[in-house]
Design a protein around this motif. Structure first.
Motif, PDB file in Angstrom:
ATOM      1  N   ASP A   6       0.802  -1.227   0.000  1.00 37.20           N
ATOM      2  CA  ASP A   6       0.000   0.000   0.000  1.00 37.20           C
ATOM      3  C   ASP A   6       0.829   1.268   0.000  1.00 37.20           C
ATOM      4  O   ASP A   6       0.272   2.368  -0.008  1.00 37.20           O
ATOM      5  CB  ASP A   6      -0.924   0.000   1.220  1.00 37.20           C
ATOM      6  N   GLY A   8       3.227   4.391  -1.265  1.00 36.30           N
ATOM      7  CA  GLY A   8       3.209   5.193  -2.483  1.00 36.30           C
ATOM      8  C   GLY A   8       4.314   4.839  -3.456  1.00 36.30           C
ATOM      9  O   GLY A   8       4.283   5.220  -4.620  1.00 36.30           O
ATOM     10  N   PHE A  24       1.075   7.170   1.460  1.00 31.44           N
ATOM     11  CA  PHE A  24       0.355   6.714   0.268  1.00 31.44           C
ATOM     12  C   PHE A  24       0.771   7.460  -0.992  1.00 31.44           C
ATOM     13  O   PHE A  24       0.190   7.269  -2.054  1.00 31.44           O
ATOM     14  CB  PHE A  24      -1.157   6.830   0.482  1.00 31.44           C
ATOM     15  N   SER A  32      -0.989  11.917   4.325  1.00 27.88           N
ATOM     16  CA  SER A  32      -1.120  10.621   4.988  1.00 27.88           C
ATOM     17  C   SER A  32       0.168  10.309   5.740  1.00 27.88           C
ATOM     18  O   SER A  32       1.237  10.812   5.408  1.00 27.88           O
ATOM     19  CB  SER A  32      -1.406   9.516   3.967  1.00 27.88           C
ATOM     20  N   THR A  44      -2.530   4.321  10.875  1.00 27.09           N
ATOM     21  CA  THR A  44      -2.544   5.158   9.673  1.00 27.09           C
ATOM     22  C   THR A  44      -3.396   6.394   9.937  1.00 27.09           C
ATOM     23  O   THR A  44      -4.378   6.344  10.686  1.00 27.09           O
ATOM     24  CB  THR A  44      -3.121   4.414   8.454  1.00 27.09           C
ATOM     25  N   THR A  93      -5.043   9.678   7.523  1.00 25.30           N
ATOM     26  CA  THR A  93      -5.228  10.274   6.200  1.00 25.30           C
ATOM     27  C   THR A  93      -6.131  11.488   6.322  1.00 25.30           C
ATOM     28  O   THR A  93      -7.139  11.437   7.031  1.00 25.30           O
ATOM     29  CB  THR A  93      -5.868   9.259   5.224  1.00 25.30           C
ATOM     30  N   LEU A  97      -3.662  -3.489   5.451  1.00 21.38           N
ATOM     31  CA  LEU A  97      -2.487  -2.699   5.128  1.00 21.38           C
ATOM     32  C   LEU A  97      -1.241  -3.580   5.145  1.00 21.38           C
ATOM     33  O   LEU A  97      -1.026  -4.351   6.069  1.00 21.38           O
ATOM     34  CB  LEU A  97      -2.327  -1.574   6.154  1.00 21.38           C
TER      35      LEU A  97
END
Length: 196
Positions: A44, A46, A84, A92, A123, A125, A183
Motif C-alpha cells: 500500500d 506510495g 500513500f 497521509s 494510519t 489520512t 495494510l
C-alpha cells in the motif's frame, strides 16, 4: 473511540515490553539503541517497488533493546509521512510500534539477523474537499525481516535491513471497513547502532 485507541496503544506497548524483556538473553547480551532512516515500498506504500521509484519519501525511527551473540529482542517505533504518495489535497502517514524477537548469530565484527514481531500499525489520512475529512486506523499487525550489523569497535556499528509489515484487520475509511484490504508494505532502512 479515543478510549479504544488508548487501550490498543497500551496493549501494543505491553506486548512489545513483554517481547523485549521476555526474550532469551545470553550472558553476553548488551543493550542497544539504533536510530534509522528508510523508505517504504510495495503493498500500500506510495512507492511500488524497492528500486526505480521516483517518489521515495523518507521515514525515520528508533529501535532499542538487547542483543547477544545469538539472540536478541527490540522495541521499534517508526514514522512515515506521505505514506500513500504525493496526492494533491491529501496527506497521509503511518506510525508503527513493534516488539521483535531477533535471531542474530555473531561472526566477529559482522552480525546478520532476522526479526519477527507483533505490534501496532496506525494510519492517518486527511483529504481536503471544501471541508476536511480525516480517517485514522489503529490496527494490530506483525512484521518479519532481516539485515546485518557491522561493528566499528565495541560500542558503535551500522545496520541495514528490509522488513515486511502486515495488519491483522481490514482498513477502514470513515468508519466503514474495506473487505480484504489489510495494510501491508515493505521497508528498507539503515542506521547507526550504539551498544552499552
Amino acid at each position: 473511540m479515543i478510549g479504544s485507541m488508548v487501550r490498543k496503544m497500551i496493549s501494543a506497548a505491553a506486548l512489545a515490553a513483554i517481547l523485549v524483556c521476555g526474550a532469551a538473553r545470553a550472558a553476553s547480551a548488551e543493550s542497544f539503541i539504533s536510530p534509522f532512516l528508510g523508505y517504504n515500498f510495495g503493498g500500500d506504500a506510495g512507492c511500488p517497488g524497492i528500486s526505480n521509484c521516483e517518489n521515495k519519501s523518507l521515514n525515520w525511527g528508533v529501535a532499542f533493546g538487547s542483543i547477544g551473540s545469538i539472540f536478541g529482542s527490540e522495541a521499534e517505533i517508526s514514522y512515515a509521512p506521505n505514506f500513500f504518495g504525493e496526492i494533491p489535497g491529501t496527506s497521509s502517514n503511518v506510525l508503527t510500534f513493534m516488539g521483535n524477537f531477533m535471531l542474530a548469530p555473531k561472526f566477529g565484527v559482522f552480525q546478520p539477523y532476522g526479526v519477527i514481531g507483533l505490534g501496532l500499525i496506525k494510519t492517518h489520512t486527511e483529504v481536503s474537499l471544501g471541508g476536511l475529512l480525516e480517517a485514522d486506523n489503529n490496527k494490530f499487525g506483525w512484521d518479519i525481516g532481516g539485515g546485518a550489523i557491522g561493528y566499528f569497535g565495541r560500542h558503535v556499528g551500522i545496520r541495514g535491513d528490509i522488513r515486511y509489515f502486515h495488519a491483522f484487520q481490514d482498513l477502514e475509511i470513515l468508519g466503514l471497513p474495506i473487505a480484504d484490504a489489510k495494510l501491508d508494505f515493505g521497508r528498507a532502512s539503515a542506521g547507526v547502532l550504539f551498544r552499552f
